[in-house]
Scaffold this active site. Structure first.
Site, PDB file in Angstrom:
ATOM      1  CG  ASP A  83      -1.976   1.114   1.159  1.00 23.91           C
ATOM      2  OD1 ASP A  83      -2.361   1.499   0.035  1.00 23.91           O
ATOM      3  OD2 ASP A  83      -2.385   1.610   2.224  1.00 23.91           O
ATOM      4  CG  ASP A 100      -0.143   1.872   6.902  1.00 25.10           C
ATOM      5  OD1 ASP A 100      -0.384   0.899   7.640  1.00 25.10           O
ATOM      6  OD2 ASP A 100      -0.971   2.355   6.128  1.00 25.10           O
TER       7      ASP A 100
END
Length: 365
Positions: A83, A100
Site C-alpha cells: 500500500d 504503515d
C-alpha cells in the site's frame, strides 16, 4: 486491534529496521499497544511526503530514496509493502521513512507481484504528476526492484539506476524535439505498454509454469518482464540473455520500447557497438565452437559440465519444429495402427462370456 495482528506489524517493522531501511523503530509490544519511535522535531511529527513542500532537488532525492526502499524491502526483507504511496512515506531529517507496513506481504505471496506493480505505479504517479519529475516507467521500476541481475551493493544499484535514468532523460529530450504527431504516437505507445504490463500474468512460483511456458522460455520467446520473473524464481540469468539474443536477431524489435533491460558487464560494453562490429564480436565469441554449429546441444565437457544449448537461426528453429511435428504425427499413427491390430485379435465379450460359462459347466460335471 487484535494482539496477533500487532505482532505481525511489529515483526515487519523489526525486519525492515534490521535491514538498515529507514523506518520507525518498534520499541515495545504489550497487549493491545505497540510503542514506536517518534519521528519529529520539538514534539511536532515529521510530515508525509505529500505535505512536505519539497523543492525539485529534494523531490529528486526523495524519489531515489523511495525506489531504493522498495528494492531493499524486496531483496533484503522479502517483503512487498502492498500500500505504498505518498501517504505512507515520511520526510524526516532530509530522508524518506516508510511507515504503515501492517498489510505488507512476503514475496512468495500469490499476489505479491500484483501489489508491487501497484506500489510502483503509485510512487511514479506522485513524483511525476505532483512533483513534476521525469521518472521511470512502472515496468522499469518494477524490474529494478525485482531484478536478480543487479548486484545488491550500493555501487551496483546506483549504476543500474543511473543507466535507467539516463535512458529516461534521453526519452524526454527526444520527446521535446519531436513533432506533435510523434509525441502523440509515443504517448499512446507508452499508455498501451503500461496497460499491458499492469494486466500481464507473472509467475509467482515454479508450479505456475506450464510445459508450454517452459518451452517458450528455453527458446527465449517470452516477454521481458516474464523472463525477469522466471529469472528471479530460478536464479537463471540465461533466460533473460536468451530473450535478448532473440530480440537482436529479429532486428532489435524491442529497441523502440520505453523499457530498458539490465545488461551484464559484457553486454554493457557492447551497447554502443554497431551492428557490423556486433556480428564480428559474436563470431569471435563463437569461434571455439567450429564444427558444432549444426547441433542443438554441445557435447558434455570432460569435467561433467551441463549441456549448453547453441542458439539457432529462425530457419533452423522452424525446421526443428517441423521435425518435431512430423515425429509426433508418425508416433500417433503408429499407436493408432497398433490399437487397430489389438482390436482385430481381441476376443469379443460374448465369446469370452460363452467360454467362461462353458468352462464352469465342465467343472460342474
Amino acid at each position: 486491534m487484535y494482539p496477533h495482528i500487532l505482532y505481525f506489524i511489529q515483526r515487519n517493522y523489526r525486519r525492515i529496521h534490521s535491514a538498515n531501511i529507514k523506518t520507525p523503530q518498534p520499541i515495545l509490544l504489550k497487549g493491545h499497544v505497540l510503542i514506536m519511535e517518534f519521528l519529529g522535531t520539538n514534539g511536532w511529527p515529521s510530515p508525509r511526503i505529500r505535505d512536505a513542500s519539497l523543492s525539485e532537488k529534494k523531490l529528486r532525492e526523495a524519489y531515489v530514496q523511495t525506489i531504493l526502499i522498495m528494492r531493499h524491502m524486496y531483496q533484503r526483507c522479502n517483503l512487498v509493502h502492498g500500500d505504498l504511496s505518498e501517504y505512507n512515506l515520511l520526510w524526516h531529517n532530509n530522508e524518506v521513512y516508510v511507515i504503515d507496513v501492517s498489510q505488507s506481504v512476503e514475496t512468495d505471496h500469490p499476489s505479491a507481484l500484483d501489489f508491487l506493480r501497484k506500489d510502483a505505479s503509485n510512487v511514479n504517479d506522485f513524483y511525476k504528476k505532483v512533483g513534476g519529475l521525469s521518472v521511470m516507467t512502472t515496468r522499469q521500476l518494477f524490474e529494478f526492484v525485482t531484478s536478480t541481475i543487479i548486484g545488491n551493493t550500493n555501487e551496483e544499484e546506483y549504476n543500474a539506476m543511473d543507466r535507467i535514468m539516463n535512458h529516461v532523460e534521453t526519452t524526454v529530450t527526444n520527446m521535446e524535439n519531436a513533432t506533435e504527431h510523434e509525441r502523440r504516437t509515443q504517448s499512446q505507445q507508452e499508455s498501451v505498454e503500461e496497460a499491458v504490463f499492469m494486466s500481464q500474468f507473472l509467475p509467482r512460483s515454479l508450479n505456475q509454469l506450464a510445459d508450454y511456458d517452459v518451452g517458450k522460455i528455453e527458446e527465449g520467446d517470452v516477454e521481458e518482464t516474464y523472463a525477469h520473473a522466471v529469472a528471479a524464481l530460478t536464479g537463471n540469468e540465461n533466460v533473460v540473455k536468451k530473450m535478448k539474443e532473440n530480440n537482436s536477431r529479429d532486428g532489435g524489435s524491442g529497441s523502440k520500447s520505453t523499457h530498458v533491460l539490465f545488461a551484464s558487464n559484457d553486454e554493457e560494453e557492447d551497447m554502443n557497438v554497431g551492428d557490423d562490429e556486433k556480428d564480428t564480436l559474436q563470431d569471435e565469441k563463437s569461434g571455439s565452437n567450429d564444427g558444432s554449429a549444426d547441433d542443438d546441444e554441445s557435447e558434455e565437457g570432460e569435467d561433467g559440465g551441463q549441456y549448453v544449448k547453441v542458439a539457432m537461426t529462425p530457419e533452423e528453429v522452424a525446421l526443428a519444429k517441423e521435425a518435431t511435428r512430423n515425429m509426433r504425427k508418425a508416433n500417433k499413427k503408429a499407436v493408432k495402427e497398433a490399437n487397430s491390430e489389438k482390436r482385430k485379435i481381441k476376443i469379443k465379450k460374448k465369446d469370452k462370456k460363452r467360454a467362461v460359462n462353458k468352462t464352469r459347466g465342465n467343472k460342474k460335471k
